[in-house]
Write an enzyme that holds these catalytic residues in place. Structure first.
Site, short mmCIF file in Angstrom:
data_model
loop_
_atom_site.label_atom_id
_atom_site.label_comp_id
_atom_site.label_asym_id
_atom_site.label_seq_id
_atom_site.Cartn_x
_atom_site.Cartn_y
_atom_site.Cartn_z
N HIS A 224 -24.84 -4.35 37.05
CA HIS A 224 -23.37 -4.07 37.34
C HIS A 224 -22.62 -5.48 37.67
CE1 HIS A 224 -23.46 0.33 37.53
NE2 HIS A 224 -24.39 0.06 38.40
N CYS B 127 -26.49 0.47 33.30
CA CYS B 127 -27.30 1.32 34.28
C CYS B 127 -27.56 2.81 33.70
CB CYS B 127 -26.32 1.41 35.64
SG CYS B 127 -27.36 2.09 37.23
#
Length: 491
Positions: free
Chosen positions: A429, A331
């Site tokens: 994630h 991310c």
């Protein structure tokens, strides 16, 4: 029908509120009680994507699992995600509404209160029991005005409160008596009893203190929960220990403890693996030699890149790659690996642009629309199946994306891999939680014959242990009376 409500408040942060709520939820779920978790206001950088396309605190997702439910934005109607020491992104009903400093948010609480009570009403109409988690301490008298996180909520919905304190850190009796002393008369009256958490030792030595506490306050001690070692539960926010020795570790992973690290629960599966050592490196510390450097998610990507530069990580990354090490960015960490990160609207801080570390040919621009979705797909590594979730504002573009780290089932490509295969970036994630993806990533990092672990199964087993602890160590008859339930029966 209106649900019965029981609220768990803590004398301090990290007293055990989240775990006690999860424990009570699973204990009730076992009995066939339709139960849901609720946290009016949460401050955390670990978050989860909900079934209705929103975002809530990670702890409430764990509590939903304990109830046998998918996470829903009503379980945590107000989420604060700090992006500086004095400001935070405010998320209401799963959607980001604004960035506020502390003073501005204090004024906004009147609006947030309406959102909290709206979610409460929807859940109370759908479930028989709500188990509610407070935030911080109800005795923070400077924050009492317009409180929606603790006693302000409890007074508004007229529910009983259990007060939990952590004995492992010491001062447990002072915490409990002092907290009561700082409450108003009506707030003290709704405290139905105490739970002491994380006890290790001979309960007989504690009993005189418990007797004194009940005489002094007139409140019952509902039980003493033992220190449960080896729980695998996703943390609400606090970083795990910087380093836990792993005898026989065959792969070392180093992670910079950036100031605004988010969703560090991505590390849980690695930390649980019996042959992987994970080391968090703080400010001023020299990164040790390792196989893999993992750049984690960040709530303030440009500010955290500046922190990394100031702490010598540009040189550390270059040296690590020169000696054949691998780098994985997740991310915000993925965005840092590109040529630049642009924030023209000031979404994560002051508007502007920052140079990235330049290991991937791409640039990222932060946009107002946050991407929130659960995803499945396959990694480019061994075509391994993967599932995870996306929570990001960045839109990345550039030639590096032509070598994706994975292909998603919705047809999109994810992430990027450097031509030499040493640098890998992804927006996903939770990618280590899928055993096949975990095995492929560990093999890429240098651990080629490792047996993956199923961290989801470990979490489920931990929730079961928590429910067992409630059954064995708390006054379950008193809990049933508080909730108006027949012992061992559904509502």
């Amino acid at each position: 029908m209106t649900a019965r409500v029981l609220m768990v408040q803590g004398c301090t942060s990290d007293a055990g509120k989240s775990t006690l709520v999860a424990a009570l939820c699973r204990w009730l779920h076992r009995q066939g009680v339709p139960v849901a978790p609720f946290k009016p206001q949460n401050m955390a950088l670990n978050s989860a994507v909900t079934v209705d396309g929103g975002e809530i605190g990670r702890a409430q997702a764990v509590q939903a699992q304990a109830c046998g439910l998918e996470p829903h934005s009503d379980f945590n109607p107000v989420l604060l995600k700090p992006n500086s020491d004095t400001g935070a992104q405010v998320i209401v009903h799963g959607r980001a509404v604004a960035n506020f400093d502390a003073v501005a948010y204090h004024d906004y609480k009147r609006v947030a209160r309406d959102a909290v009570l709206a979610s409460h009403a929807r859940l109370a109409a759908r479930y028989d029991v709500l188990v509610v988690e407070g935030a911080g301490s109800p005795a923070e008298i400077n924050l009492r005005a317009n409180d929606i996180a603790n006693m302000g909520y409890a007074e508004a919905v007229d529910c009983p409160v259990i007060l939990v304190a952590d004995i492992d850190r010491g001062g447990v009796f002072a915490h409990l008596v002092g907290t009561l002393a700082l409450l108003s008369a009506s707030e003290r009256a709704r405290v139905a009893g105490f739970v002491i958490n994380r006890f290790r030792g001979d309960i007989a030595l504690l009993q005189p203190g418990l007797d004194w506490l009940q005489r002094e306050t007139g409140k019952p001690v509902l039980g003493v929960l033992p220190y449960l070692h080896g729980l695998h539960l996703e943390a609400e926010d606090a970083l795990p220990a910087a380093r836990i020795a792993v005898p026989g570790a065959r792969l070392r992973v180093v992670v910079p403890a950036i100031p605004r690290i988010s969703n560090h629960t991505d590390l849980d599966a690695l930390r649980a693996h019996p042959t992987v050592e994970v080391i968090l490196v703080g400010p001023g510390e020299t990164p040790p030699a390792c196989d893999l450097i993992l750049l984690p998610g960040s709530k303030s990507t440009r500010a955290d890149m500046a922190w990394l530069r100031a702490n010598g990580w540009v040189e550390a990354l270059a040296r690590h790659l020169r000696y054949g090490g691998k780098v994985l960015g997740i991310c915000g960490g993925f965005q840092m690996l590109g040529r630049a990160v642009h924030d023209p609207l000031g979404i994560e801080g002051n508007a502007g642009s920052s140079d990235g570390f330049g290991w991937l040919e791409m640039e990222t621009t932060l946009a107002t629309q946050k991407q929130l979705r659960e995803v499945r797909g396959r990694l480019a590594l061994d075509d391994a199946p993967v599932r995870g979730y996306e929570i990001h504002c960045g839109v990345s573009e550039g030639p590096a994306l032509a070598r994706p780290s994975g292909r998603l089932d919705d047809g999109r490509l994810d992430g990027a891999m450097s031509p030499d295969g040493q640098v890998l970036g992804t927006y996903l994630h939770g990618l280590f939680d899928e055993p096949a993806a975990q095995a492929a990533l560990l093999a890429w990092a240098g651990l080629r014959d490792a047996t993956p672990i199923d961290v989801r199964a470990l979490r489920e087993a931990s929730i079961e242990r928590l429910a067992d602890a409630v059954q064995s160590h708390l006054d379950t008859d008193a809990l049933h009376r508080l909730l108006g339930l027949e012992a061992g029966c559904a509502a």
